[in-house]
Motif scaffolding. Structure first.
Motif, short mmCIF file in Angstrom:
data_model
loop_
_atom_site.label_atom_id
_atom_site.label_comp_id
_atom_site.label_asym_id
_atom_site.label_seq_id
_atom_site.Cartn_x
_atom_site.Cartn_y
_atom_site.Cartn_z
N ILE A 84 0.87 -1.08 -0.01
CA ILE A 84 -0.01 0.09 0.00
C ILE A 84 0.91 1.35 -0.13
O ILE A 84 0.81 2.27 -0.65
N LEU A 85 2.00 1.25 0.83
CA LEU A 85 2.85 2.22 0.89
C LEU A 85 3.58 2.52 -0.50
O LEU A 85 3.54 3.83 -1.13
N LEU A 86 3.91 1.55 -1.25
CA LEU A 86 4.64 1.81 -2.54
C LEU A 86 3.71 2.00 -3.73
O LEU A 86 3.92 3.10 -4.47
N LYS A 87 2.26 1.81 -3.69
CA LYS A 87 1.22 2.16 -4.36
C LYS A 87 0.85 3.60 -3.99
O LYS A 87 1.18 4.46 -5.10
N LYS A 88 0.94 4.18 -2.86
CA LYS A 88 0.54 5.48 -2.64
C LYS A 88 1.64 6.53 -2.84
O LYS A 88 1.41 7.37 -3.62
N TYR A 89 3.01 6.07 -2.56
CA TYR A 89 4.02 7.10 -2.63
C TYR A 89 5.13 6.83 -3.82
O TYR A 89 5.50 7.78 -4.28
N LYS A 90 4.99 5.62 -4.66
CA LYS A 90 5.89 5.33 -5.44
C LYS A 90 5.02 5.19 -6.86
O LYS A 90 5.40 4.72 -7.94
N SER A 91 3.54 5.05 -6.65
CA SER A 91 2.78 4.73 -7.63
C SER A 91 3.10 3.58 -8.51
O SER A 91 3.22 3.09 -9.66
N ILE A 92 3.54 2.43 -7.53
CA ILE A 92 4.02 1.01 -7.91
C ILE A 92 2.93 0.21 -7.44
O ILE A 92 2.40 0.13 -6.56
N ASN A 93 2.22 -0.41 -8.58
CA ASN A 93 1.31 -1.56 -8.37
C ASN A 93 1.49 -2.66 -9.30
O ASN A 93 0.43 -3.33 -9.66
N THR A 94 2.57 -3.22 -9.69
CA THR A 94 2.95 -4.12 -10.42
C THR A 94 3.77 -5.15 -9.68
O THR A 94 4.94 -4.66 -9.32
N TYR A 95 3.37 -6.42 -9.43
CA TYR A 95 4.32 -7.10 -8.56
C TYR A 95 4.82 -8.44 -9.34
O TYR A 95 4.22 -9.01 -10.24
N ALA A 96 5.81 -8.98 -8.69
CA ALA A 96 6.22 -10.27 -9.05
C ALA A 96 6.54 -11.26 -8.03
O ALA A 96 6.76 -10.80 -6.92
N ILE A 97 6.11 -12.44 -8.17
CA ILE A 97 6.57 -13.42 -7.17
C ILE A 97 7.15 -14.59 -7.88
O ILE A 97 7.06 -15.16 -8.76
N GLU A 98 7.86 -15.22 -6.90
CA GLU A 98 8.44 -16.78 -7.34
C GLU A 98 7.19 -17.81 -7.46
O GLU A 98 6.22 -17.89 -6.56
N ASN A 99 7.48 -18.44 -8.57
CA ASN A 99 6.70 -19.53 -8.88
C ASN A 99 7.24 -20.86 -9.07
O ASN A 99 8.15 -21.00 -9.98
N PRO A 100 7.14 -21.89 -8.15
CA PRO A 100 6.28 -21.80 -7.07
C PRO A 100 6.56 -20.93 -5.76
O PRO A 100 7.61 -20.56 -5.90
N GLY A 101 5.69 -20.60 -5.02
CA GLY A 101 6.13 -19.37 -4.14
C GLY A 101 4.99 -19.64 -2.92
O GLY A 101 4.23 -20.35 -3.06
#
Lengths: 469, 469
Positions: B190-207
């Motif tokens: 939420i912090l990164l979305k609000k202050y850095k306009s970041i809302n694209t995420y990556a995650i390990e698969n499997p994870g």
């Protein structure tokens, strides 16, 4: 190049590992350079082959070195610029703590909302409950993740308590235990967004700022709805496209007004008409002084439109971090599905202790005692303040909970004036503007009285009278 | 119409209140009807005026009745259909609990990841820590909301611990204590979305499925990045527009692979190039068996691109619900601003006890003891399984933590087969498909070994050998 000290407390293999790692980091060993064969280095340093193997294995594990079986160990290609010193120039503004006494030691009476009197916390019985849990259950208490929605016995306790105290009809399956209202509300809002495509919110203005913040983090459609002397304005609410509204009908936060039954029904009708939901936060409902508690919205809801919330922060202690959610039945399966992989956020010890606290009757006893004590404080404060405060002051939001509002009617004093003047008399009262979204009247301060002891009340009232005269 | 019973335990005013309320609810008293004047009704019922006043006041408080001063009390207009009986027909699927033994009592060894052996929890020392907090601090411990980011002494303890154990360089101001990884990550995202306009995420698969779920609740751009035998594929990551990536470099969850130093640097470079962030979850880093722990990403990060996360769930107990976040310095002020009105989610008692547990050296002692014990279990299990399991089995992800993976190489057995066959021998192992997003190989099961006692290891291995032969 590698020097070791066999008398050092650091194991020899670690000294070798550190030494080679540093050489790589400092570019003294270049990429693809072969490390000395294990036997040779062991002989050189007069240590066992195994010691060298251990050091090399660690270097391999960390990726500094590559092992080509049958050939040997080779330095990996590494960007050594990463090993340079960090730049630590940024400064951080010190965190704000609740411990404002640090900054102002002149405060004699801190009338902070949410704080309780330490002497009134049931230390002995809470210790007993903790001990019971530790002594009889320690063997299993700490061994695994707890049930996601909370310890089942405790959920049963809460369901029974809510039925008796607030007419809330629910099974323990509908209850989710969580550490705070905003964590629970976040889950609810995410659920409604995901399964009901609802992301338009309404909140009372003035209202609970943390909840508004939570809503605005999840959606950019948050409507601030004015509060009248019967609670949230349904007329204003109806003009928005909000589908979820957060309300505190039993003791509006912070103004303390109570929503009458007729308006409760209208609010329920609003939810039916709009296929919406009402989040009812019944945060201090156990504490009513001059009348019985008013039935909760949940208890008169026939259509599963109410999501009920409560906390033990006011009734027991804010330091416990235990609140609960009562979901409408039709949302339970979806909630379970959505948060299937999540774990509870409340320590098991706390939950089991609280179960004992319920079971022994200690909670009820505590609530009775606290209710009496708070009524005393509340009644004396109101009575004395009414006598002592100037005519242009009104006391609002009385009759329940642990706070009320002092309002200056004439415009003579702003909240800053009221805060500063009280502070000069050693009394800390709190501005209310943080609870107003948008323009705010700036003529009210909040008085939390739970932490006061009854003996101090006259002194507090006299000081406030001097401050505001 | 109102009948009272002076011998009833219910106060008389309450009987009168209930009686009139029911008449209104049943439409026996209509809107605008005037209630009998107080004195008349008091005389009628042979009670004091005050008793009637109390009953009427409650009716007014709840909104059933309106008081027109100088005129009298009048019934409000109320929609009485709301008082009809609730429809309780919905059924709720019983909540899933971790207590699967209920459903299958034949399980002799439950190799669930995350569970610890109750006999290995430091009950005595934890009790001591709880007692210290209760005995020396009870007076203030329960009286107020704690510091929002956690108890400052405990944050200091964690900062020191992380520096020694993981090379993490931070001040206690950068630490936020929270009840679980997903609550903390939610705040970070939420912090990164609000202050850095970041809302694209990556995650390990499997994870880690819960984290993926958390991400997908906040954004619809979540990229599943394949895991190679050195961790997350940076090539695949670079092809996305993800700005935040969640990784478990020290012991990939669930596959257990370790990211070598060279790749760690490349990942840091990816973050620099993309103005992005890396969330490093170091969930079981205290537990390494055949080499030293690998330095954390945070410790080699020069550019404040790493948000570091840890938990005491593996090192002490999952039932404690204590984890922590280390923020890069430049995000601290923004974090404080954004969550300014929020409160801590961890009980004060737990936090203070944990501080004593650190301070006394008990935590370090426990970690040393556990490390040895787990290494024993890990080493024996691996050794025996390697000897006993058929040739088409591979054991992966060993060397650290509290779990590893059994992989069937030949395609002879699916994860369902492996789970069922083991269950028939009284051993519960766990499918891994829940950790795969999208297609999944369906040939691995997860073995958690923390809850096993060393004496049982041979028996477990033999049972698995019989199951999979």
């Amino acid at each position: 190049m590698i020097s070791i000290n066999k008398k050092s407390p650091t194991p020899v293999y670690e000294q070798i590992y550190e030494s080679i790692k540093n050489e790589i980091a400092n570019n003294q060993r270049k990429a693809n350079e072969k490390l000395p064969p294990i036997r040779l280095l062991a002989a050189d340093l007069m240590v066992s082959n195994n010691t060298i193997k251990q050091a090399y294995s660690q270097l391999v594990a960390e990726g500094y070195v590559n092992n080509i079986p049958g050939s040997g160990y080779y330095v990996e290609k590494i960007d050594t610029s990463f090993f340079k010193k960090k730049n630590n120039s940024d400064t951080i503004t010190p965190l704000q703590t609740n411990n404002y006494e640090k900054n102002n030691i002149q405060i004699k009476y801190n009338l902070e909302y949410g704080t309780i009197n330490p002497l009134e916390f049931p230390v002995k019985n809470w210790k007993k409950a903790i001990d019971l849990a530790l002594n009889y259950e320690a063997a299993t208490l700490f061994s695994k993740y707890g049930d996601r929605d909370g310890y089942d016995c405790l959920r049963q306790d809460i369901a029974e308590h809510l039925f008796v105290a607030r007419g809330v009809k629910c099974s323990s399956d509908q209850i989710v235990i969580g550490p705070s209202t905003y964590v629970l509300i976040t889950q609810v809002l995410i659920l409604l967004k995901k399964y009901k495509s609802i992301n338009t919110y309404a909140i009372e203005n003035p209202g609970y700022d943390t909840i508004r913040e939570t809503m605005s983090l999840l959606s950019n459609k948050v409507y601030d709805i004015p509060v009248t002397n019967t609670g949230i304005s349904i007329r204003a609410l109806s003009k928005t496209d909000a589908k979820v509204t957060y309300v505190t009908p039993s003791h509006q936060f912070p103004l303390g007004v109570v929503m009458p039954i007729g308006k409760r029904q209208k609010l329920l009708q609003w939810a039916i008409d709009n296929n919406g939901y009402i989040i009812e936060d019944d945060y201090d409902s156990e504490l009513r002084y001059n009348s019985q508690p008013i039935p909760s919205l949940q208890s008169i809801d026939q259509n599963e439109r109410v999501i009920y919330l409560g906390t033990l922060s006011k009734a027991i202690s804010p330091a416990l971090r235990i609140g609960y959610l009562v979901l409408p039945k039709h949302l339970c399966n979806e909630f379970n599905e959505l948060f299937n992989t999540f774990n509870t956020n409340i320590p098991e010890l706390e939950q089991h202790a609280l179960h004992y606290f319920f079971e022994s009757g200690d909670l009820e006893k505590h609530l009775r005692k606290t209710g009496k004590l708070y009524k005393q404080k509340h009644d004396s404060l109101i009575k004395e303040l009414k006598e002592l405060l100037p005519k242009d002051f009104e006391i609002i939001g009385t009759g329940g909970g642990t706070h009320f509002i002092l309002k200056n009617l004439s415009g003579r004093l702003t909240e800053e004036n009221m805060t500063m003047l009280a502070l000069k008399q050693g009394v800390k009262v709190y501005p209310t503007s943080r609870y107003y979204f948008g323009t705010q009247p700036n003529n009210k301060v909040m008085v939390g009285f739970a932490s006061l002891s009854t003996e101090d009340i006259s002194d507090v009232c006299q000081r406030l009278a001097v401050a505001y005269k």
